[in-house]
Each structure stands twice: as C-alpha cells, then as structure tokens.
Design a protein around this motif. Structure first.
Motif, mmCIF file in Angstrom:
data_model
loop_
_atom_site.group_PDB
_atom_site.id
_atom_site.type_symbol
_atom_site.label_atom_id
_atom_site.label_comp_id
_atom_site.label_asym_id
_atom_site.label_seq_id
_atom_site.Cartn_x
_atom_site.Cartn_y
_atom_site.Cartn_z
ATOM 1 N N ALA A 120 0.816 -1.218 0.000
ATOM 2 C CA ALA A 120 0.000 0.000 0.000
ATOM 3 C C ALA A 120 0.848 1.265 0.000
ATOM 4 N N VAL A 121 2.123 1.147 0.387
ATOM 5 C CA VAL A 121 2.962 2.343 0.530
ATOM 6 C C VAL A 121 3.206 3.040 -0.807
ATOM 7 N N PRO A 122 3.688 2.376 -1.872
ATOM 8 C CA PRO A 122 3.865 3.087 -3.148
ATOM 9 C C PRO A 122 2.557 3.574 -3.769
ATOM 10 N N ALA A 123 1.447 2.869 -3.460
ATOM 11 C CA ALA A 123 0.143 3.342 -3.968
ATOM 12 C C ALA A 123 -0.223 4.682 -3.341
ATOM 13 N N LEU A 124 -0.023 4.816 -2.025
ATOM 14 C CA LEU A 124 -0.275 6.090 -1.359
ATOM 15 C C LEU A 124 0.683 7.168 -1.840
ATOM 16 N N ALA A 125 1.914 6.789 -2.124
ATOM 17 C CA ALA A 125 2.886 7.759 -2.627
ATOM 18 C C ALA A 125 2.437 8.330 -3.967
ATOM 19 N N ALA A 126 1.818 7.517 -4.816
ATOM 20 C CA ALA A 126 1.336 8.009 -6.107
ATOM 21 C C ALA A 126 0.183 8.987 -5.943
ATOM 22 N N VAL A 127 -0.602 8.823 -4.862
ATOM 23 C CA VAL A 127 -1.749 9.705 -4.642
ATOM 24 C C VAL A 127 -1.296 11.094 -4.220
ATOM 25 N N LEU A 163 8.437 5.843 -7.519
ATOM 26 C CA LEU A 163 9.542 4.898 -7.727
ATOM 27 C C LEU A 163 10.519 4.930 -6.566
ATOM 28 N N ALA A 164 10.831 6.125 -6.062
ATOM 29 C CA ALA A 164 11.745 6.221 -4.924
ATOM 30 C C ALA A 164 11.148 5.563 -3.679
ATOM 31 N N ILE A 165 9.872 5.812 -3.440
ATOM 32 C CA ILE A 165 9.227 5.179 -2.282
ATOM 33 C C ILE A 165 9.145 3.668 -2.485
ATOM 34 N N GLY A 166 8.937 3.221 -3.730
ATOM 35 C CA GLY A 166 8.918 1.786 -3.999
ATOM 36 C C GLY A 166 10.243 1.125 -3.690
ATOM 37 N N ALA A 167 11.353 1.813 -4.030
ATOM 38 C CA ALA A 167 12.669 1.261 -3.707
ATOM 39 C C ALA A 167 12.877 1.165 -2.199
ATOM 40 N N CYS A 168 12.489 2.203 -1.475
ATOM 41 C CA CYS A 168 12.603 2.161 -0.010
ATOM 42 C C CYS A 168 11.719 1.054 0.576
ATOM 43 N N THR A 169 10.554 0.866 -0.018
ATOM 44 C CA THR A 169 9.656 -0.177 0.474
ATOM 45 C C THR A 169 10.236 -1.571 0.238
ATOM 46 N N GLU A 170 10.902 -1.774 -0.911
ATOM 47 C CA GLU A 170 11.547 -3.051 -1.179
ATOM 48 C C GLU A 170 12.637 -3.332 -0.138
ATOM 49 N N ALA A 171 13.398 -2.297 0.217
ATOM 50 C CA ALA A 171 14.427 -2.489 1.249
ATOM 51 C C ALA A 171 13.797 -2.868 2.581
ATOM 52 N N ALA A 172 12.686 -2.205 2.920
ATOM 53 C CA ALA A 172 12.001 -2.548 4.168
ATOM 54 C C ALA A 172 11.457 -3.970 4.123
ATOM 55 N N ALA A 173 10.983 -4.414 2.966
ATOM 56 C CA ALA A 173 10.452 -5.778 2.847
ATOM 57 C C ALA A 173 11.560 -6.815 3.048
ATOM 58 N N ALA A 202 4.448 0.157 -7.615
ATOM 59 C CA ALA A 202 5.280 1.339 -7.823
ATOM 60 C C ALA A 202 5.277 1.762 -9.287
ATOM 61 N N ALA A 203 5.311 0.785 -10.210
ATOM 62 C CA ALA A 203 5.276 1.116 -11.635
ATOM 63 C C ALA A 203 3.936 1.724 -12.022
ATOM 64 N N TRP A 220 3.787 5.239 -10.745
ATOM 65 C CA TRP A 220 4.553 6.180 -11.571
ATOM 66 C C TRP A 220 3.753 6.593 -12.800
ATOM 67 N N VAL A 221 3.091 5.615 -13.445
ATOM 68 C CA VAL A 221 2.280 5.925 -14.619
ATOM 69 C C VAL A 221 1.102 6.823 -14.242
ATOM 70 N N SER A 222 0.420 6.485 -13.157
ATOM 71 C CA SER A 222 -0.755 7.278 -12.766
ATOM 72 C C SER A 222 -0.356 8.682 -12.337
ATOM 73 N N ALA A 223 0.772 8.816 -11.624
ATOM 74 C CA ALA A 223 1.228 10.152 -11.232
ATOM 75 C C ALA A 223 1.596 10.981 -12.450
ATOM 76 N N THR A 224 2.242 10.353 -13.436
ATOM 77 C CA THR A 224 2.606 11.068 -14.659
ATOM 78 C C THR A 224 1.368 11.570 -15.392
ATOM 79 N N LEU A 225 0.357 10.692 -15.534
ATOM 80 C CA LEU A 225 -0.865 11.094 -16.220
ATOM 81 C C LEU A 225 -1.625 12.165 -15.434
#
Length: 386
Positions: free
Chosen positions: A23-30, A39-49, A75-76, A79-84
């Motif tokens: 849910a973390v990268p999804a909230l980051a896109a919002v 993408l940056a939050i997704g990378a941090c989330t992967e490290a936490a996982a 996260a991908a 990124w697409v939704s934030a760009t649009l």
C-alpha cells in the motif's frame, strides 16, 4: 511504511504483515507532486520488505516473493498514474488560464466609480473550473449617462459564450451611439439575430437572451428596459427592497423579429444613496436541500447593512451559498449600482450658472493721455503736431 515495520517487529514471528507494504507506493502516487516519487518510495519499500523478511527468516517463502513482486508492480503503476495525473493538472491549469483571460476580455472588471454611481459586480460560473459561462454584464459611462446591462444566455458551453460576446460587443457600441434606451435594446436584438445565424450551430432557432438595461442620467433619473429578465431591486435607506416591475413585459431577445423589438422604458427618480441590484436567475433560483428558492428581496436589506457595493455583494453571495449548502448549479451574476453623484454634480444648475456668469467688472485706472509736443509753424503761431 514505519507503521508496518513497527507492527511487524512487535508481532509474533509466525505472523508476518509484510504484504501490507504494497500500500505504501500506492499512497505515494496519490500524494506525489513529482513523477519519480512513487519509484523512490517503492525502492525504499523493497528495502524494508527484505529487512522484515530477514528478521522473520522468510526470505525463501512465497509470501516474501509475492510481496516483492507486488511492490514493484504497484510502484510502476503509481509512476504511470502520477505522470498522467500531473499532465492533466497542467492541462487544466492552462485551460483555467485561458478561461481567465477570456473572461477578463469578455467580462471586463467594473471600476468602483462610473460617472454618478458606485458599482460592483460578482460573478460565479456553474462550472467550477470554467470561470466563464452564459451570464453577461457591463457598465459604461456615456454622454447619455451611466448605462449598464445584465443578461443571461440560454444554455451553457461555448455556444453561450459566443452569444454573450456578441451581445456585449453590441451593447458597448450602442450604449454610446443611441440616445434612447429602447433603441439600444433594438440594436442588441439585431446584432444577436445576425450573430446566431452567422454561427449556424445546432438549435439556433431556440437561442434567446434575457437581459435588463438601465441608464442613470446626470439628474438621477433611472431608465429601465427589461426583456424577459428578472426585475431589478431598488433599495432605499431602511425600506424593504422593491422590485422595479414594468407595467408591460416583452419577451427575451431572439424570440421576436428584431424589427418588432420595441420595449417600454420605465423611469424611476433616484436620490443619493439609492442602490439598484441587477441579477440573473441563478441567484433567485438557487434552492436549498428542501427545494426552497433563495428569498433575495427578503435577504438583501440585511446583507446591504453597512459597507460599499463590493462588501454588499460579497455578503450576499456568501448568504446564497449558505442557503444552498453546496456549489451553485447555475451561473449567477449580480451587479449593484449605488447612486452617489459627486459634490459638484449635486447642484448642476448652480454649477452651470457659475460657469456661464460673466466676470464682475473691475475698476482700472484710465490710460494716461499722451503728451503731444508743440512745434512752430510757418505763420509764427504754435500748433499741436497731428
């Protein structure tokens, strides 16, 4: 992310909450204002996982692999939704800028003082982001006095804006050229008929414009012409608001042939301090949740207690919004004219007499008589040289 990590740390090792990290990268896109943020939050989330999986000793478990894949996918997508979304926001901002420029050109700001009146206008478009609609207004100072118009074009959208532009352009010319206010209305009817047939858009036969014209002469006499529009309200001192109804009504412009538009002129003498409110039906047809219309004539005196025209219209608009409880469903325009002649115009006859009166004669010393020298003549007598 911190909440999930802390929750996993204090939870039994046999139970993992690692999948909640998706849910973390999804909230980051919002909440993102940058496209790279998900993408940056997704990378941090992967490290936490991976840290959580190592702590729980589930690196080889399918739940960890599924979580890692889900974080990458979310996260991908983020990124697409934030760009649009950011692209759409930029397009919307550009459209709002164009609408603001078009509104400033079409509906010009009204100065605080126009001739013998103080003026203020408030306009609210039904479309929250359009900032322009089918309502129109204008105030001009002419050699015939101050003249103003408030109107409402049937319908919304680009067609209504084009029609409003045609009417306003004709009014700005006719108000200066025509001495009689009813002939101004005839000029507007002719221009509207020509503009509707030149545009040739669907439904042209059903287009019409309701409007009210008002002229305030130098002597304080107000002339009103109404073409199917709600009657203006006159507010005098502490009296109740009085609608300026005409004995004879005429249909809106566009219904009759332009040659048949001969509206009557209603004359009302104004005294200093009188206020005349012109408005569109978006104000009086605003309903609350129970379906009751806004009682403009009843609420106007309370909103007009103190302050200038700008303050009165601001309080009136806030009262309408409170009555409705939500955004207005129709365009709403209000124009308030307060008759306040300048001090020099309070007694125009005295001012004219003072200007035309000849100056008082003043005594001036007589010019000295020139001294003419005496010259001798041939006969021996003295005479003055001519």
């Amino acid at each position: 992310m911190a909440l999930v990590v802390v929750l996993d740390y204090f939870t039994d090792a046999a139970v993992t909450v690692e999948p909640a990290l998706t849910a973390v990268p999804a909230l980051a896109a919002v909440v993102s204002r940058r496209t790279w943020y998900p993408l940056a939050i997704g990378a941090c989330t992967e490290a936490a996982a991976f840290l959580m999986a190592f702590h729980n000793d589930v690196l080889g478990e399918s739940v960890h692999s599924a979580t890692v894949f889900a974080i990458v996918l979310v996260a991908a997508i983020g990124w697409v939704s934030a760009t649009l979304r950011l692209r759409q926001e930029r397009l919307l901002a550009d459209a709002q800028l164009v609408a603001s420029i078009a509104r400033r050109v079409l509906l010009r700001p009204v100065p605080d003082r126009v001739g013998t009146v103080r003026a203020a206008v408030h306009y609210a478009a039904a479309a929250a982001h359009a900032r322009i609609g089918g309502d129109l207004y204008e105030v001009v100072n002419t050699r015939h006095g101050v003249r103003a118009v408030v109107g409402d074009v049937r319908g919304k959208g680009l067609g209504a804006v084009e029609t409003a532009a045609a009417v306003l352009g004709a009014f700005r010319e006719a108000a200066h050229q025509e001495a009689a206010l009813d002939r101004v209305a005839g000029w507007l009817a002719d221009s509207l008929d020509r503009a509707l047939h030149e545009n040739d858009h669907p439904g042209v036969e059903e287009e019409f414009v309701t409007l009210v014209l008002i002229g305030v002469g130098p002597d304080g006499t107000a002339e009103i012409v109404n073409c199917g529009h709600p009657a203006p309200l006159l507010l005098r001192g502490t009296e109740a608001a009085r609608p300026l109804e005409l004995a004879e009504t005429v249909p809106p412009l566009g219904v009759l042939d332009p040659a048949d538009v001969r509206p009557p002129v209603h004359r009302v003498p104004l005294i200093p301090g009188d206020r005349v409110l012109l408005f569109t039906d978006g104000v009086i047809e605003a309903r609350d949740r129970a379906g009751a219309f806004y009682p403009l004539a009843e609420r106007l005196p309370r909103c007009a207690d103190g302050g200038g025209p700008v303050d009165v219209l601001r309080r009136l608009h806030e009262d309408v919004v409170r009555h409705v409880g939500r955004q207005l469903g129709d365009d709403a325009a209000m124009l308030l004219l307060q008759y306040e002649p300048p001090p020099a115009a309070d007694h125009p006859q005295a001012a004219v007499t003072a200007v035309l009166a000849p100056p008082a004669p003043t005594s001036a010393p007589s010019p000295p008589t020139p001294t003419v020298p005496l010259v001798p003549q041939q006969n021996g007598h003295l005479s003055r040289q001519p």
